[in-house]
Design an enzyme around this catalytic site. Structure first.
Site, PDB file in Angstrom:
ATOM      1  N   LYS A 237      43.364  35.059  43.754  1.00  0.00           N
ATOM      2  CA  LYS A 237      43.981  35.073  42.431  1.00  0.00           C
ATOM      3  C   LYS A 237      43.956  36.463  41.790  1.00  0.00           C
ATOM      4  CE  LYS A 237      43.312  30.220  41.217  1.00  0.00           C
ATOM      5  NZ  LYS A 237      42.622  29.282  40.315  1.00  0.00           N
ATOM      6  N   ARG A 238      43.001  37.286  42.181  1.00  0.00           N
ATOM      7  CA  ARG A 238      42.936  38.613  41.558  1.00  0.00           C
ATOM      8  C   ARG A 238      44.138  39.478  41.941  1.00  0.00           C
ATOM      9  NH1 ARG A 238      39.291  38.981  45.739  1.00  0.00           N
ATOM     10  NH2 ARG A 238      39.652  40.653  47.259  1.00  0.00           N
TER      11      ARG A 238
END
Length: 469
Positions: free
Chosen positions: A239-240
């Site tokens: 997700k980063r």
């Protein structure tokens, strides 16, 4: 032989980018060979599987257009079949009941680790028949004690694993639940799967599954284990790095055609070609052309592809996906120009469909305020006379067309003996609310004369209030 491939996600979360690429490769291979594509939901992990996640997978596959020929099948609906095969293996002496407790097994593994050995079940109950009554047990598969498992992988070449590296796999837990590796084998066998395309994280499972298939006398599928997708920093995609859920890309305004084209090139190529229609992907795809190197996700490349597809696909093909974003932003497209006509003039100006909806609001709804910066620059007292004159000229146009609109604007500039900028920019801000739009002739052509006149009046009120403040 009919080629049958499958996509078999576990419903413990959304459909992520890596899973979507695996699904695409499986789907493409089946289509390229005139075969069948099976969708199977592997939901035996009852604690982590959710109905929402199942729906998210189905929604993601539908949005991408990866239609299945058979399924979706759910493993939780096939338990009786798994029990039937487990009983068959027990009867043939190819599996056995193991009564070792978790505490005993943990102690053995701890001792093995102290000696620097690989932790593994030592086969204690493999040949024992002194089964204690009423005690909990698991069922283990009898892994061959000798020989190698050889996988001729389409991506990685030959993979050889010695059976001495494998212990006796649990195929049924103490609570009666069949285990993942066993269910997969029965499913692949029953569903006639000929080619298994999946992530490299499954390589360790493959020799175990092949041994069970061999014990059942089932045909072996061919395997292709694809490498993982990395973020642009070289680390595992997460997700980063931005969106990793397929449906998040829909929400962010990407076309499925762009996402599919991007995903297919994350580990597969056909010469130097970058743009592929679905038909071209099917025509050229082969498992042997998949790279075994990890691929890095590049959002800029995806953006470039999305821009390409928004600009080059027929507006009628883009419109259903664009409408979703208009709906999300509360814009009613039923009262105004056709969405196709708006896409035609806005496509060159956006990267995403979300942007397209945002910058096209003025076609379908009146704006409350003018863009502050644009109004400050262009809605000044000097614009009052040009706006009044161009309003009169536009209302006098009989046949509403880009050519006649442009003629009216030109005639106004000539009449007032001013440059086009003195007419065009105030008119643009008055009609659209901002200083950015496609050329005025095509923009105003998608609006009604009366609507434009009302907005010019609104601009004139703004100018008057500005002068009086």
């Amino acid at each position: 032989m009919t080629v049958v491939t499958r996509f078999a996600p576990s419903p413990t979360g959304y459909l992520h980018v890596g899973g979507a690429r695996t699904a695409l490769y499986s789907w493409l291979y089946a289509k390229s060979q005139g075969g069948e594509f099976v969708l199977r939901i592997e939901d035996t992990d009852l604690e982590r599987s959710t109905d929402d996640a199942k729906q998210a997978i189905l929604d993601g596959m539908e949005w991408l257009g990866l239609n299945h020929d058979k399924g979706p099948y759910y493993q939780t609906e096939r338990f009786e079949r798994y029990y039937e095969v487990i009983d068959e293996l027990l009867e043939k002496g190819l599996a056995y009941k193991c009564f070792m407790s978790v505490a005993e097994l943990d102690a053995i593994r701890e001792e093995q680790e102290k000696k620097g050995e690989k932790p593994r079940y030592p086969g204690t109950w493999r040949d024992r028949t002194d089964h204690p009554e009423g005690q909990p047990f698991v069922v283990r598969f009898k892994t061959p004690l000798k020989g190698d498992v050889i996988i001729n992988d389409h991506v990685r070449g030959e993979i050889r694993i010695s059976n001495t590296e494998l212990d006796d796999l649990i195929i049924k837990r103490t609570d009666g639940a069949p285990t993942y590796n066993f269910c997969v084998v029965v499913d692949d066998w029953d569903m006639g799967i000929t080619h298994v395309v999946r992530g490299e994280d499954h390589i360790n499972n493959t020799p175990r599954q092949i041994n069970i298939l061999n014990a059942l006398g089932a045909p072996l599928p061919e395997y292709a284990h694809v490498s993982m997708i990395l973020g642009d920093d070289g680390k595992k995609l997460s997700k980063r790095h931005g969106a990793v859920s397929v449906m998040q890309y829909r929400d962010d305004g990407y076309l499925p055609q762009a996402v599919l084209n991007y995903l297919v090139r994350l580990g597969w190529s056909h010469g130097d070609q970058e743009i592929f229609s679905i038909e071209e992907m099917i025509e050229h795809f082969s498992l042997d052309s998949i790279s075994k190197s990890a691929s890095a996700f590049n959002t800029e490349k995806l953006n470039w592809l999305n821009e390409h597809y928004i600009k080059t696909l027929p507006a009628s093909e883009v419109a259903p996906y664009a409408k979703w974003h208009f709906d999300q932003q509360g814009i009613d497209c039923s009262n105004g120009p056709s969405l196709e006509s708006v896409i035609d003039i806005q496509a060159d100006r956006v990267t995403t469909l979300k942007e397209l909806a945002s910058i096209s609001t003025y076609f379908y709804a009146d704006f409350e305020e003018f863009d502050e910066k644009a109004a400050k620059k262009h809605l000044r007292l000097v614009a009052k006379e040009p706006l009044e004159a161009v309003k009169e000229a536009l209302l006098a146009v009989d046949e509403w067309s880009p050519e006649n609109i442009q003629s009216a604007i030109n005639a106004t500039a000539e009449k007032l003996e001013v440059g086009m900028g003195k007419i065009g920019m105030p008119l643009r801000v008055a009609a659209t609310g901002s200083g950015n739009s496609p050329s005025l002739d095509v923009t105003l052509n998608l609006m009604k004369k009366e609507q434009i006149a009302q907005r010019i009046d609104k601009a004139l009120v703004y100018i008057a209030n500005r002068e009086n403040s």
